[in-house]
Design a protein around this motif. Structure first.
Motif, PDB file in Angstrom:
ATOM      1  N   ALA A 101       0.830  -1.203   0.000  1.00  0.00           N
ATOM      2  CA  ALA A 101       0.000   0.000   0.000  1.00  0.00           C
ATOM      3  C   ALA A 101       0.865   1.253   0.000  1.00  0.00           C
ATOM      4  O   ALA A 101       0.566   2.233  -0.695  1.00  0.00           O
ATOM      5  CB  ALA A 101      -0.925  -0.008   1.216  1.00  0.00           C
ATOM      6  N   GLY A 102       1.960   1.231   0.770  1.00  0.00           N
ATOM      7  CA  GLY A 102       2.821   2.399   0.862  1.00  0.00           C
ATOM      8  C   GLY A 102       3.505   2.734  -0.445  1.00  0.00           C
ATOM      9  O   GLY A 102       3.471   3.887  -0.901  1.00  0.00           O
ATOM     10  N   PHE A 103       4.112   1.729  -1.071  1.00  0.00           N
ATOM     11  CA  PHE A 103       4.813   1.996  -2.335  1.00  0.00           C
ATOM     12  C   PHE A 103       3.828   2.365  -3.446  1.00  0.00           C
ATOM     13  O   PHE A 103       4.115   3.237  -4.276  1.00  0.00           O
ATOM     14  CB  PHE A 103       5.653   0.789  -2.743  1.00  0.00           C
ATOM     15  CG  PHE A 103       6.907   0.629  -1.937  1.00  0.00           C
ATOM     16  CD1 PHE A 103       7.846   1.643  -1.869  1.00  0.00           C
ATOM     17  CD2 PHE A 103       7.156  -0.531  -1.228  1.00  0.00           C
ATOM     18  CE1 PHE A 103       9.007   1.513  -1.117  1.00  0.00           C
ATOM     19  CE2 PHE A 103       8.301  -0.681  -0.466  1.00  0.00           C
ATOM     20  CZ  PHE A 103       9.231   0.343  -0.414  1.00  0.00           C
ATOM     21  N   SER A 104       2.653   1.727  -3.459  1.00  0.00           N
ATOM     22  CA  SER A 104       1.643   2.074  -4.458  1.00  0.00           C
ATOM     23  C   SER A 104       1.186   3.510  -4.261  1.00  0.00           C
ATOM     24  O   SER A 104       0.986   4.266  -5.227  1.00  0.00           O
ATOM     25  CB  SER A 104       0.443   1.124  -4.353  1.00  0.00           C
ATOM     26  OG  SER A 104       0.830  -0.214  -4.600  1.00  0.00           O
ATOM     27  N   SER A 105       1.009   3.921  -2.999  1.00  0.00           N
ATOM     28  CA  SER A 105       0.592   5.283  -2.713  1.00  0.00           C
ATOM     29  C   SER A 105       1.636   6.291  -3.170  1.00  0.00           C
ATOM     30  O   SER A 105       1.301   7.333  -3.751  1.00  0.00           O
ATOM     31  CB  SER A 105       0.325   5.437  -1.213  1.00  0.00           C
ATOM     32  OG  SER A 105      -0.036   6.755  -0.891  1.00  0.00           O
ATOM     33  N   ILE A 106       2.914   5.983  -2.919  1.00  0.00           N
ATOM     34  CA  ILE A 106       3.984   6.908  -3.321  1.00  0.00           C
ATOM     35  C   ILE A 106       4.047   7.022  -4.844  1.00  0.00           C
ATOM     36  O   ILE A 106       4.216   8.112  -5.407  1.00  0.00           O
ATOM     37  CB  ILE A 106       5.327   6.436  -2.758  1.00  0.00           C
ATOM     38  CG1 ILE A 106       5.373   6.660  -1.242  1.00  0.00           C
ATOM     39  CG2 ILE A 106       6.483   7.161  -3.426  1.00  0.00           C
ATOM     40  CD1 ILE A 106       5.315   8.110  -0.825  1.00  0.00           C
ATOM     41  N   VAL A 107       3.922   5.885  -5.554  1.00  0.00           N
ATOM     42  CA  VAL A 107       3.947   5.918  -7.027  1.00  0.00           C
ATOM     43  C   VAL A 107       2.793   6.757  -7.558  1.00  0.00           C
ATOM     44  O   VAL A 107       2.961   7.596  -8.451  1.00  0.00           O
ATOM     45  CB  VAL A 107       3.895   4.482  -7.591  1.00  0.00           C
ATOM     46  CG1 VAL A 107       3.669   4.508  -9.099  1.00  0.00           C
ATOM     47  CG2 VAL A 107       5.185   3.744  -7.282  1.00  0.00           C
ATOM     48  N   LEU A 108       1.593   6.526  -7.006  1.00  0.00           N
ATOM     49  CA  LEU A 108       0.431   7.294  -7.452  1.00  0.00           C
ATOM     50  C   LEU A 108       0.554   8.764  -7.070  1.00  0.00           C
ATOM     51  O   LEU A 108       0.123   9.648  -7.826  1.00  0.00           O
ATOM     52  CB  LEU A 108      -0.840   6.696  -6.848  1.00  0.00           C
ATOM     53  CG  LEU A 108      -1.286   5.363  -7.453  1.00  0.00           C
ATOM     54  CD1 LEU A 108      -2.358   4.710  -6.590  1.00  0.00           C
ATOM     55  CD2 LEU A 108      -1.810   5.575  -8.870  1.00  0.00           C
ATOM     56  N   MET A 109       1.132   9.054  -5.909  1.00  0.00           N
ATOM     57  CA  MET A 109       1.340  10.443  -5.512  1.00  0.00           C
ATOM     58  C   MET A 109       2.297  11.145  -6.472  1.00  0.00           C
ATOM     59  O   MET A 109       2.068  12.296  -6.875  1.00  0.00           O
ATOM     60  CB  MET A 109       1.891  10.508  -4.091  1.00  0.00           C
ATOM     61  CG  MET A 109       2.074  11.916  -3.553  1.00  0.00           C
ATOM     62  SD  MET A 109       2.816  11.917  -1.906  1.00  0.00           S
ATOM     63  CE  MET A 109       1.581  11.006  -0.989  1.00  0.00           C
ATOM     64  N   THR A 110       3.365  10.449  -6.852  1.00  0.00           N
ATOM     65  CA  THR A 110       4.304  11.020  -7.826  1.00  0.00           C
ATOM     66  C   THR A 110       3.621  11.266  -9.158  1.00  0.00           C
ATOM     67  O   THR A 110       3.793  12.317  -9.793  1.00  0.00           O
ATOM     68  CB  THR A 110       5.503  10.080  -8.012  1.00  0.00           C
ATOM     69  OG1 THR A 110       6.132   9.836  -6.746  1.00  0.00           O
ATOM     70  CG2 THR A 110       6.517  10.675  -8.965  1.00  0.00           C
ATOM     71  N   ALA A 111       2.804  10.270  -9.601  1.00  0.00           N
ATOM     72  CA  ALA A 111       2.051  10.443 -10.850  1.00  0.00           C
ATOM     73  C   ALA A 111       1.088  11.624 -10.743  1.00  0.00           C
ATOM     74  O   ALA A 111       0.917  12.394 -11.699  1.00  0.00           O
ATOM     75  CB  ALA A 111       1.289   9.160 -11.174  1.00  0.00           C
ATOM     76  N   HIS A 112       0.465  11.782  -9.583  1.00  0.00           N
ATOM     77  CA  HIS A 112      -0.459  12.907  -9.362  1.00  0.00           C
ATOM     78  C   HIS A 112       0.258  14.237  -9.541  1.00  0.00           C
ATOM     79  O   HIS A 112      -0.228  15.134 -10.250  1.00  0.00           O
ATOM     80  CB  HIS A 112      -1.048  12.788  -7.960  1.00  0.00           C
ATOM     81  CG  HIS A 112      -1.740  14.024  -7.479  1.00  0.00           C
ATOM     82  ND1 HIS A 112      -2.922  14.492  -8.007  1.00  0.00           N
ATOM     83  CD2 HIS A 112      -1.396  14.919  -6.487  1.00  0.00           C
ATOM     84  CE1 HIS A 112      -3.290  15.589  -7.384  1.00  0.00           C
ATOM     85  NE2 HIS A 112      -2.382  15.872  -6.456  1.00  0.00           N
ATOM     86  N   VAL A 113       1.412  14.382  -8.895  1.00  0.00           N
ATOM     87  CA  VAL A 113       2.162  15.635  -8.977  1.00  0.00           C
ATOM     88  C   VAL A 113       2.588  15.918 -10.418  1.00  0.00           C
ATOM     89  O   VAL A 113       2.415  17.037 -10.940  1.00  0.00           O
ATOM     90  CB  VAL A 113       3.392  15.575  -8.042  1.00  0.00           C
ATOM     91  CG1 VAL A 113       4.283  16.794  -8.263  1.00  0.00           C
ATOM     92  CG2 VAL A 113       2.949  15.487  -6.585  1.00  0.00           C
ATOM     93  N   VAL A 114       3.122  14.902 -11.091  1.00  0.00           N
ATOM     94  CA  VAL A 114       3.623  15.096 -12.464  1.00  0.00           C
ATOM     95  C   VAL A 114       2.483  15.405 -13.419  1.00  0.00           C
ATOM     96  O   VAL A 114       2.540  16.358 -14.224  1.00  0.00           O
ATOM     97  CB  VAL A 114       4.408  13.851 -12.917  1.00  0.00           C
ATOM     98  CG1 VAL A 114       4.757  13.959 -14.400  1.00  0.00           C
ATOM     99  CG2 VAL A 114       5.664  13.675 -12.090  1.00  0.00           C
ATOM    100  N   LEU A 115       1.411  14.604 -13.363  1.00  0.00           N
ATOM    101  CA  LEU A 115       0.313  14.775 -14.311  1.00  0.00           C
ATOM    102  C   LEU A 115      -0.422  16.102 -14.097  1.00  0.00           C
ATOM    103  O   LEU A 115      -0.756  16.794 -15.067  1.00  0.00           O
ATOM    104  CB  LEU A 115      -0.661  13.602 -14.189  1.00  0.00           C
ATOM    105  CG  LEU A 115      -0.136  12.246 -14.666  1.00  0.00           C
ATOM    106  CD1 LEU A 115      -1.109  11.131 -14.303  1.00  0.00           C
ATOM    107  CD2 LEU A 115       0.107  12.272 -16.174  1.00  0.00           C
TER     108      LEU A 115
END
Length: 465
Positions: A101-115
């Motif tokens: 859950a933690g790594f998935s959240s960080i990946v999605l958070m990074t995608a959120h910021v970039v997108l």
């Protein structure tokens, strides 16, 4: 358990038995929350905005941010030590799900910021760097969100296996608490500028409820419950006993320990006050069945936390969190037991052998050590063999260097599962409890499965972090 089992030696309050639907309900709730978050995005015209390049980037970034926030809250709940969740999954499974859950959240958070940055830059026709600077410095709550993101990235970086191996448990645990700070700092940004959080009463109620549930679980189970249990039972060190080379047992006394909901096989996170390093907790299992006014933990010198136990003096205050773990009788399926221990892994199994009910011959212990002086609790185990009919196989000697085996080298070249069936012809009818080093535990479990033991009858905890 069957009523034909022998009566336990001490009636005490114990954790409630694990119910199969608890695990299913917790997992279903997590998946439904992710589905509901996606539905909120759809209802907020998330699909309709995918038509243009800028709209696609912005809308996809919104969805990534929503899923990241939900996973972050689920991660906080996994860290909150909610008793029925912890007992349903066990520490090993919770640790795996927490990392996922933690790594998935960080990946999605990074995608959120970039997108989001790319989408806003395309809409405003600005450069990417200028857009990011504008978002951070002018949007309400974004400075706090940036600090929270940095804290979460630091937690994720120190959770990578290679990083964990270079850190002491105490240091890793302290750094890991910054995940709470990261989640808290993200909240103002989401509520002030996140349209998906405030677009409808349903969305507002959902997100406020989710944050309140996560914060409430932390306050109740990570703070309130330990404070209440410590104030109620007031544990102090009674004496310290040397058990073997680099191994000591700490006897603790306290008030009304028969009301402490703990079973043999469980562990606590311990702090000893005052003294150096008392703020950093260290997990140790009970090495004896809990009594009315006494507990015992045993540890090997594997670092500063465990090394300090040998220097404790009588009267030192013991602060604890727990109990944790599901390597207990609540997961047992039948009347017969087979227990496999290596080194300091004997501690929870020694406690289980004293507490669990079984007939003479119904429990078998296979205990491996490199040398005879490394066999801990030898006198106590022999007493259990004479008093309760435990069959014990002491497997002493170095492991083979030519193959991955849990047996001493003298048993080669016979396959492990063949030796196991020879030692225990009825192994397939027994509940198997395993505790020891990771590779050794994996070898035992593999042998037991090849020998016909069903997966639901194999019980182990690696106490991974």
């Amino acid at each position: 358990m069957s009523a034909t089992f022998a009566t336990p030696r001490l009636a005490r309050r114990r954790p409630r038995p694990v119910r199969a639907w608890w695990r299913d309900a917790a997992g279903l709730t997590a998946w439904l929350s992710l589905l509901f978050v996606t539905a909120l995005w759809v209802s907020g015209r998330g699909v309709q905005q995918l038509g243009s390049p800028a709209g696609f980037l912005t809308s996809a970034g919104r969805l990534a941010g929503l899923l990241s926030a939900d996973l972050l809250l689920l991660q906080v709940l996994l860290m909150a030590r909610v008793p029925w969740v912890e007992r349903s999954y066990g520490q090993d499974e919770l640790a795996r799900r927490h990392r996922l859950a933690g790594f998935s959240s960080i990946v999605l958070m990074t995608a959120h910021v970039v997108l989001i940055s790319l989408g806003y830059a395309a809409t405003d026709r600005w450069g990417l760097i200028a857009e990011v600077w504008s978002l951070v410095t002018t949007y309400p709550g974004m400075l706090l969100a940036t600090a929270g993101t940095a804290a979460l990235v630091m937690v994720a970086a120190t959770s990578v296996r290679a990083a964990r191996r270079r850190m002491r448990y105490e240091s890793w645990h302290l750094l890991h608490l910054y995940a709470y700070l990261g989640a808290g700092l993200a909240l103002p940004h989401q509520l002030w500028t996140g349209a998906d959080f405030t677009a409808s009463p349903v969305a507002t109620v959902f997100w406020w409820t989710a944050y309140a549930a996560a914060a409430g679980a932390v306050l109740v189970f990570r703070l309130g419950r330990p404070v209440w249990l410590n104030a109620r039972h007031r544990l102090v060190v009674e004496r310290v006993v040397r058990e073997g080379p680099g191994v000591v047992s700490v006897y603790l006394r306290g008030r009304r320990l028969d009301r402490l909901p703990v079973s043999a096989g469980q562990f606590f996170v311990w702090r000893f006050f005052p003294g150096p390093g008392w703020t950093r907790g260290k997990p140790f299992s009970l090495s004896a069945a809990p009594g009315r006014d006494q507990l015992r933990i045993t540890a090997k010198d594997l670092g500063p936390g465990s090394r300090r136990l040998a220097a404790l003096t009588p009267g030192t205050r013991a602060l604890f969190e727990g109990p944790y773990g599901r390597l207990t009788g609540t997961v047992r399926k039948g009347p017969k037991l087979a227990m496999f221990a290596s080194g300091i892994g004997i501690t929870p199994l020694r406690a289980l052998l004293a507490e669990l009910p079984y007939h003479p011959g119904g429990a078998v212990l296979l205990y491996r050590a490199g040398r005879p002086d490394e066999l801990l609790f030898r006198r106590e185990l022999d007493d259990l063999a004479g008093r309760r009919g435990v069959r014990i196989h002491y497997l002493v000697g170095r492991r083979s260097r030519d193959r991955s085996s849990w047996l001493p080298a003298g048993y080669a070249p016979a396959p492990d599962d063949v030796v196991l069936r020879d030692l225990l012809p009825d192994i397939a009818d027994r509940d198997v409890y395993v505790c020891g080093p990771d590779a050794w535990t994996a070898a035992v479990i593999g042998s037991a499965r090849r020998a016909g033991v069903p997966a639901e009858r194999v019980h182990s905890e690696l106490f991974a972090w």
